[in-house]
Scaffold this motif. Structure first.
Motif: not given
Length: 350
Positions: A216-222
């Motif tokens: 999953q994509v880390p929320a901070e990266a998004m």
């Protein structure tokens, strides 16, 4: 309906709320009020300015609200030093301690709402069921945006999808992928990020490597990617997974519109209705794109009505496009055909 552009105040502290309402009135404006980040989320991205009470700073950090400009953290005189450190993690540009900062806060409330340049238009694309064709539409939207003079970012947010680098034929294009951004230590410089991603002309891609271990994509990266895109792009298209993780929820919160791709089939419409309900917690503006024709004679209008959404457009199979995809040629590349015409309509290009 579009979200309010009024200033947004986020606090559960009654004394602080009274102070901010008084200062907003002195600045000649009404405000929207949210007592916590859950209530704030639907209005957060569109508000002209966001005033977050120090009491809600930690909850807002935990909620991974999308990064945006014109965020101020407000609290009483004598706030602990770590408050500003946490405010910077949230993306706040200023901190204001009352009562000393009252004149400055009034000025912020009084500033004309047109002084903020418009950010990128964000379109989220999600399949109503498996194999609906959402990735093809997302890729075509970004390609068409560039043909129409937009600086576009295409975001692959589905770690279990086939990869938008393959849809573009960019699997060997140099540049950063999600794994590198997820491992970044410290704040990300928006212009530097846009320059580091795979690109051709005005089209930039943020995707996975073909052997990526991310599930999953880390929320901070998004959040960092969306923040960079707002500052340096005209159009952002996000291809979302049907099972929403925190990063996908962030993208939906930031989206101006979500396009739900639905095959013209009864079971697909039933599945899409459930997806529509889930998406509705994050994005009010949804529309259906129906892919057909249906063997049973379902019309696109019937499918959209069954899903409970307005019909944004319909797509017929294009055998030549499917063959081109297998050769690594992006959809809608030549600007011809029904898909390209639909994409021009969806991004508001003549």
């Amino acid at each position: 309906m579009p979200a309010s552009r009024l200033p947004l105040v986020v606090t559960a502290d009654p004394r602080l709320l009274d102070d901010l309402l008084r200062l907003a009135a002195a600045g000649g404006t009404e405000v929207e009020v949210a007592t916590d980040p859950v209530a704030a989320r639907p209005r957060y991205s569109a508000a002209s300015i966001v005033m977050i009470g120090a009491d809600q700073l930690q909850p807002c950090l935990r909620a991974h609200l999308p990064r945006r400009r014109r965020v101020v953290v407000v609290g009483p005189h004598g706030m602990p030093p770590e408050t500003w450190t946490h405010a910077q993690l949230l993306g706040a540009e200023h901190g204001a301690a009352l009562p000393a900062a009252e004149p400055w806060v009034v000025d912020r409330f009084a500033a004309p709402r047109s002084d903020e340049p418009p950010g990128a238009r964000v379109l989220a694309v999600i399949g109503g069921c498996g194999g609906a064709g959402a990735s093809i539409l997302a890729t075509a939207l970004a390609v068409t945006g560039v043909r129409c003079g937009r600086r576009a970012l295409l975001v692959d947010a589905d770690p279990l999808g086939g990869g938008l680098d393959l849809a573009l034929g960019w699997e060997h294009e140099p540049g950063l992928r999600w794994s590198a951004l997820a491992g970044a230590d410290g704040p990300v410089d928006p212009p530097a990020l846009m320059r580091a991603l795979p690109s051709q002309g005005d089209l930039v891609l943020l995707s996975f490597t073909q052997d990526d271990a991310l599930v999953q994509v880390p929320a901070e990266a998004m959040a960092a990617a969306l923040d960079a895109a707002r500052r340096g792009r005209d159009l952002v298209v996000v291809d979302l997974p049907r099972h929403l993780d925190d990063a996908a929820a962030l993208a939906l919160d930031a989206a101006d519109q979500t396009l739900l791709v639905v095959p013209a089939e009864v079971r697909a419409a039933a599945a899409a209705r459930r997806v529509r309900s889930m998406v509705g917690h994050h994005c009010d503006d949804q529309a259906a794109v129906v892919r057909g024709p249906a063997p049973g004679g379902l019309r696109p209008e019937d499918v959209a009505q069954a899903v409970g959404l307005p019909l944004a457009g319909a797509l017929d199979p294009e055998p030549a496009m499917c063959a081109a995809l297998e050769r690594g040629e992006p959809p809608a590349l030549n600007g011809k055909g029904r898909l390209a015409a639909l994409c021009r309509d969806l991004i508001g290009a003549a």
